[in-house]
Design a protein around this motif. Sequence first.
Motif, mmCIF file in Angstrom:
data_model
loop_
_atom_site.group_PDB
_atom_site.id
_atom_site.type_symbol
_atom_site.label_atom_id
_atom_site.label_comp_id
_atom_site.label_asym_id
_atom_site.label_seq_id
_atom_site.Cartn_x
_atom_site.Cartn_y
_atom_site.Cartn_z
ATOM 1 N N UNK A 3 -8.295 -33.952 -39.349
ATOM 2 C CA UNK A 3 -8.638 -32.572 -39.000
ATOM 3 C C UNK A 3 -7.518 -31.618 -39.419
ATOM 4 N N UNK A 4 -6.283 -32.024 -39.180
ATOM 5 C CA UNK A 4 -5.141 -31.186 -39.569
ATOM 6 C C UNK A 4 -5.105 -31.027 -41.082
ATOM 7 N N UNK A 5 -5.337 -32.128 -41.788
ATOM 8 C CA UNK A 5 -5.370 -32.057 -43.245
ATOM 9 C C UNK A 5 -6.479 -31.128 -43.699
ATOM 10 N N UNK A 6 -7.653 -31.279 -43.113
ATOM 11 C CA UNK A 6 -8.806 -30.462 -43.499
ATOM 12 C C UNK A 6 -8.499 -28.981 -43.285
ATOM 13 N N UNK A 7 -7.841 -28.653 -42.175
ATOM 14 C CA UNK A 7 -7.478 -27.265 -41.878
ATOM 15 C C UNK A 7 -6.545 -26.719 -42.958
ATOM 16 N N UNK A 8 -5.512 -27.467 -43.286
ATOM 17 C CA UNK A 8 -4.559 -27.020 -44.297
ATOM 18 C C UNK A 8 -5.192 -27.008 -45.691
ATOM 19 N N UNK A 38 6.818 -37.716 -57.462
ATOM 20 C CA UNK A 38 6.503 -38.677 -56.401
ATOM 21 C C UNK A 38 6.519 -40.104 -56.933
ATOM 22 N N UNK A 39 7.004 -41.041 -56.127
ATOM 23 C CA UNK A 39 6.912 -42.452 -56.530
ATOM 24 C C UNK A 39 5.446 -42.881 -56.608
ATOM 25 N N UNK A 40 5.189 -43.866 -57.434
ATOM 26 C CA UNK A 40 3.812 -44.319 -57.662
ATOM 27 C C UNK A 40 3.134 -44.766 -56.357
ATOM 28 N N UNK A 41 3.901 -45.414 -55.477
ATOM 29 C CA UNK A 41 3.332 -45.882 -54.213
ATOM 30 C C UNK A 41 2.806 -44.715 -53.375
ATOM 31 N N UNK A 42 3.530 -43.582 -53.401
ATOM 32 C CA UNK A 42 3.097 -42.410 -52.648
ATOM 33 C C UNK A 42 1.813 -41.841 -53.230
ATOM 34 N N UNK A 43 1.741 -41.818 -54.537
ATOM 35 C CA UNK A 43 0.528 -41.297 -55.176
ATOM 36 C C UNK A 43 -0.685 -42.133 -54.828
ATOM 37 N N UNK A 44 -0.490 -43.446 -54.815
ATOM 38 C CA UNK A 44 -1.603 -44.339 -54.468
ATOM 39 C C UNK A 44 -2.024 -44.103 -53.027
ATOM 40 N N UNK A 45 -1.045 -44.010 -52.129
ATOM 41 C CA UNK A 45 -1.358 -43.751 -50.712
ATOM 42 C C UNK A 45 -2.062 -42.409 -50.546
ATOM 43 N N UNK A 46 -1.583 -41.414 -51.264
ATOM 44 C CA UNK A 46 -2.186 -40.086 -51.196
ATOM 45 C C UNK A 46 -3.628 -40.124 -51.702
ATOM 46 N N UNK A 47 -3.853 -40.839 -52.794
ATOM 47 C CA UNK A 47 -5.211 -40.955 -53.344
ATOM 48 C C UNK A 47 -6.131 -41.666 -52.356
ATOM 49 N N UNK A 64 -14.436 -38.779 -55.654
ATOM 50 C CA UNK A 64 -13.315 -39.586 -55.178
ATOM 51 C C UNK A 64 -12.361 -39.855 -56.327
ATOM 52 N N UNK A 65 -11.133 -40.152 -55.969
ATOM 53 C CA UNK A 65 -10.119 -40.474 -56.963
ATOM 54 C C UNK A 65 -10.275 -41.942 -57.331
ATOM 55 N N UNK A 66 -10.444 -42.204 -58.614
ATOM 56 C CA UNK A 66 -10.563 -43.581 -59.078
ATOM 57 C C UNK A 66 -9.179 -44.176 -59.222
ATOM 58 N N UNK A 67 -8.989 -45.302 -58.606
ATOM 59 C CA UNK A 67 -7.688 -45.966 -58.665
ATOM 60 C C UNK A 67 -7.787 -47.179 -59.575
ATOM 61 N N UNK A 68 -7.455 -46.970 -60.806
ATOM 62 C CA UNK A 68 -7.414 -48.081 -61.748
ATOM 63 C C UNK A 68 -5.950 -48.438 -61.926
ATOM 64 N N UNK A 69 -5.588 -49.558 -61.375
ATOM 65 C CA UNK A 69 -4.196 -49.986 -61.438
ATOM 66 C C UNK A 69 -3.887 -50.469 -62.850
ATOM 67 N N UNK A 70 -2.823 -49.916 -63.407
ATOM 68 C CA UNK A 70 -2.369 -50.358 -64.719
ATOM 69 C C UNK A 70 -0.898 -50.677 -64.598
ATOM 70 N N UNK A 71 -0.567 -51.794 -65.069
ATOM 71 C CA UNK A 71 0.814 -52.223 -65.053
ATOM 72 C C UNK A 71 1.585 -51.469 -66.124
ATOM 73 N N UNK A 72 2.751 -50.930 -65.754
ATOM 74 C CA UNK A 72 3.538 -50.177 -66.734
ATOM 75 C C UNK A 72 3.905 -51.055 -67.916
ATOM 76 N N UNK A 73 4.179 -52.310 -67.641
ATOM 77 C CA UNK A 73 4.539 -53.225 -68.716
ATOM 78 C C UNK A 73 3.366 -53.372 -69.685
#
Length: 110
Positions: A3-8, A38-47, A64-73
Motif C-alpha cells: 500500500x505504501x509503495x502504491x501510494x508513492x 544498483x547491484x544485480x541482486x537488488x534489481x532482481x529483488x526490485x523486479x 510484468x518484468x520478465x526475468x531472464x537470467x543471463x550469466x555475465x560469463x
Amino acid sequence: MIRAFNKHYRKAIDLIEDSTTSEKMDIAEKVIEWFRELPEEYLISLALFFNEVIDDLGDDSLEKIELKMRNKKREEEEEEEEEEEEEEEEEETKDYEEYEEDYEEDEEDY
C-alpha cells in the motif's frame, strides 16, 4: 508495504505526468543511472517486488518484468564468438578478393 509503495508510485506517476518533456527526459536519465548503479541482486529483488505489486493491483494493462537470467560469463563468451565470426567473415572476404585479383591477373596474362 505494498500500500505504501502504491501510494508513492501513484504520487510519482502524477508528478511525471505533470512534468514538461525535458523534465521527463531528465527524470528518465536519473532513473537509468540509478538502475545502473544498483547491484544485480537488488534489481532482481526490485523486479520481483514490482511483479508482486502488479499482481496485487490486478491491473491487466500493466506488463510484468520478465526475468531472464543471463550469466555475465555467457554474455562475454557470446560477444567473443560474435567478434570471432566477424573476423572470420572479414578474412574470407579478403581471401576472396585476393583470389579474384589473382584470377584477373592470370586472365590478363593469356
